[in-house]
Scaffold this motif. Sequence first.
Motif, PDB file in Angstrom:
ATOM      1  N   ILE A  49     -14.712  -3.278  22.201  1.00 53.80           N
ATOM      2  CA  ILE A  49     -14.037  -1.980  22.311  1.00 53.80           C
ATOM      3  C   ILE A  49     -13.889  -1.570  23.774  1.00 53.80           C
ATOM      4  O   ILE A  49     -12.829  -1.100  24.211  1.00 53.80           O
ATOM      5  N   LEU A  50     -14.951  -1.766  24.559  1.00 56.40           N
ATOM      6  CA  LEU A  50     -14.893  -1.426  25.983  1.00 56.40           C
ATOM      7  C   LEU A  50     -13.850  -2.265  26.716  1.00 56.40           C
ATOM      8  O   LEU A  50     -13.178  -1.773  27.635  1.00 56.40           O
ATOM      9  N   PHE A  51     -13.704  -3.513  26.310  1.00 54.09           N
ATOM     10  CA  PHE A  51     -12.688  -4.366  26.942  1.00 54.09           C
ATOM     11  C   PHE A  51     -11.287  -3.813  26.663  1.00 54.09           C
ATOM     12  O   PHE A  51     -10.422  -3.815  27.553  1.00 54.09           O
ATOM     13  N   GLN A  52     -11.042  -3.348  25.439  1.00 54.90           N
ATOM     14  CA  GLN A  52      -9.737  -2.771  25.110  1.00 54.90           C
ATOM     15  C   GLN A  52      -9.469  -1.508  25.932  1.00 54.90           C
ATOM     16  O   GLN A  52      -8.354  -1.299  26.429  1.00 54.90           O
ATOM     17  N   VAL A  53     -10.496  -0.687  26.098  1.00 54.31           N
ATOM     18  CA  VAL A  53     -10.357   0.510  26.931  1.00 54.31           C
ATOM     19  C   VAL A  53     -10.109   0.112  28.387  1.00 54.31           C
ATOM     20  O   VAL A  53      -9.295   0.728  29.090  1.00 54.31           O
ATOM     21  N   GLY A  54     -10.798  -0.942  28.836  1.00 59.27           N
ATOM     22  CA  GLY A  54     -10.593  -1.435  30.194  1.00 59.27           C
ATOM     23  C   GLY A  54      -9.167  -1.915  30.415  1.00 59.27           C
ATOM     24  O   GLY A  54      -8.586  -1.689  31.486  1.00 59.27           O
ATOM     25  N   GLU A  55      -8.570  -2.567  29.413  1.00 62.79           N
ATOM     26  CA  GLU A  55      -7.177  -3.010  29.515  1.00 62.79           C
ATOM     27  C   GLU A  55      -6.246  -1.810  29.658  1.00 62.79           C
ATOM     28  O   GLU A  55      -5.272  -1.851  30.423  1.00 62.79           O
ATOM     29  N   ALA A  56      -6.536  -0.730  28.916  1.00 63.38           N
ATOM     30  CA  ALA A  56      -5.721   0.479  29.019  1.00 63.38           C
ATOM     31  C   ALA A  56      -5.847   1.101  30.413  1.00 63.38           C
ATOM     32  O   ALA A  56      -4.851   1.517  31.012  1.00 63.38           O
ATOM     33  N   LEU A  57      -7.075   1.141  30.954  1.00 57.57           N
ATOM     34  CA  LEU A  57      -7.272   1.696  32.295  1.00 57.57           C
ATOM     35  C   LEU A  57      -6.604   0.847  33.366  1.00 57.57           C
ATOM     36  O   LEU A  57      -6.077   1.368  34.353  1.00 57.57           O
ATOM     37  N   LYS A  58      -6.626  -0.451  33.191  1.00 49.58           N
ATOM     38  CA  LYS A  58      -5.940  -1.338  34.140  1.00 49.58           C
ATOM     39  C   LYS A  58      -4.446  -1.021  34.174  1.00 49.58           C
ATOM     40  O   LYS A  58      -3.835  -0.917  35.244  1.00 49.58           O
ATOM     41  N   TYR A  59      -3.854  -0.845  32.981  1.00 46.16           N
ATOM     42  CA  TYR A  59      -2.424  -0.518  32.900  1.00 46.16           C
ATOM     43  C   TYR A  59      -2.149   0.835  33.562  1.00 46.16           C
ATOM     44  O   TYR A  59      -1.175   0.993  34.303  1.00 46.16           O
ATOM     45  N   ILE A  60      -3.018   1.824  33.298  1.00 44.66           N
ATOM     46  CA  ILE A  60      -2.832   3.159  33.871  1.00 44.66           C
ATOM     47  C   ILE A  60      -2.946   3.124  35.392  1.00 44.66           C
ATOM     48  O   ILE A  60      -2.108   3.678  36.115  1.00 44.66           O
ATOM     49  N   HIS A  61      -3.972   2.445  35.908  1.00 42.67           N
ATOM     50  CA  HIS A  61      -4.198   2.429  37.357  1.00 42.67           C
ATOM     51  C   HIS A  61      -3.127   1.644  38.106  1.00 42.67           C
ATOM     52  O   HIS A  61      -2.928   1.869  39.304  1.00 42.67           O
ATOM     53  N   GLU A  62      -2.440   0.749  37.425  1.00 40.85           N
ATOM     54  CA  GLU A  62      -1.373  -0.024  38.070  1.00 40.85           C
ATOM     55  C   GLU A  62      -0.005   0.618  37.888  1.00 40.85           C
ATOM     56  O   GLU A  62       0.994   0.102  38.384  1.00 40.85           O
TER      57      GLU A  62
END
Length: 408
Positions: free
Chosen positions: A206-219
Amino acid sequence: MSNSSNVDQKSNITLTMENYSACYEGYMTPWATIFAMFTLYSIALMWFCRYGKKACLPAPDSIYPYRRRLKYLKQVLNHLLIDDIFIELTDSKLGQGAVGFVFKGYVFPKTQTRFKQKTFAAVKMSYPMPQKSLGLLEEAARMSKLNHPNIVRLIAVSKLSFTAFRPMFAMEWLPGGSLAEFFRDEIRRKDELERKPVYVKDIVNILFQVGEALKYIHESRDHEGNEFTHSDVACRNILLTNRNLETCVAKLGDFGLPIDFGPRLPIPWLPPEIVCSLDRSPKHRPESDSWMFGVLCWECATLGAEPHFQRTFDEIQQSFLLPDRGLSYPPHCPADYWSFIMDCLSEQHRRPRFSGAIDSPYSAIFRLQKLQTMFAHSTAKFTMVWNVSNCTCMQHRCNVPLPSFAIR
């Protein structure tokens, strides 16, 4: 002499005839008058049919300072605007945040059989305060620009958001609820023998999925080239497609803006560079999201405990100087998982980043991938941690009342 008088008489007659002709040409017959009045009446009726509803709406309070920003936000959200009759609220209140309420509701398509094709939605409505209303529209504008499988999707925005300045928008419905609700309903409110086991591998996924979302947001970038951040990474904002942690999809939601919301600021989740400088209006940056992600990891390791439970503002600031930043080591927490938490809670320049290459040890995605591989076949489980109060006054954070207002 007589000839000259005859000439004068003829010229006078000619002038008289010309004046009569000019007057006759400027005169409107009764039928022409009726036709002109009918045309004007038709134009007025068409205008009223198109704009009359807006003209009858009450004038929004204190809207003048925000006119320029509202014009821009309306352009951004124009493709999502629908009449308010196509969004329906129910009595089921899902929660409330810094800028408004969230209700269960429906969105109807513009068809004859629309009542048979309604779509479940989470409908968010702002508090009746101009600043909160603007904050909700800013949140909708941010969501409208993001398209990722692990980010909650914006479905529609009510036109009343701009005509009556009472924003309301609909987001996709996720029946699993939030991760905080899962911990509350499936773990903390049940007896020990009835609780579902929560495996480390499922939490890391679950944390990895949230991390993918944050990566998209920060980029991502806004129209001015500024970087995006989430600003409120916590269990309450991680939504699940179902209550099975092994198979569910996690999505990041609630893009609220922590600007001048007083006691509603998520102080226990915010990093020290913000908490210790609130009087200077600090800017939330991507490394601030990294700190909040570390607090999210701690929430998961304790199965829903509240960070800095009932600590005062001064106590939270003092806890930043402790080795564990005031978040005690959860029992049965794997050492590698705890090491990642501590890295997220370190100094700004040392925190793992979500943007950029993922083949570096400084990448949060790289670290999460390592944890996924490490616990892929593990049966390690997290255990629940009861909150212990460290409050020294009668006005701790969780008892601060909401501002007084009435639902209109």
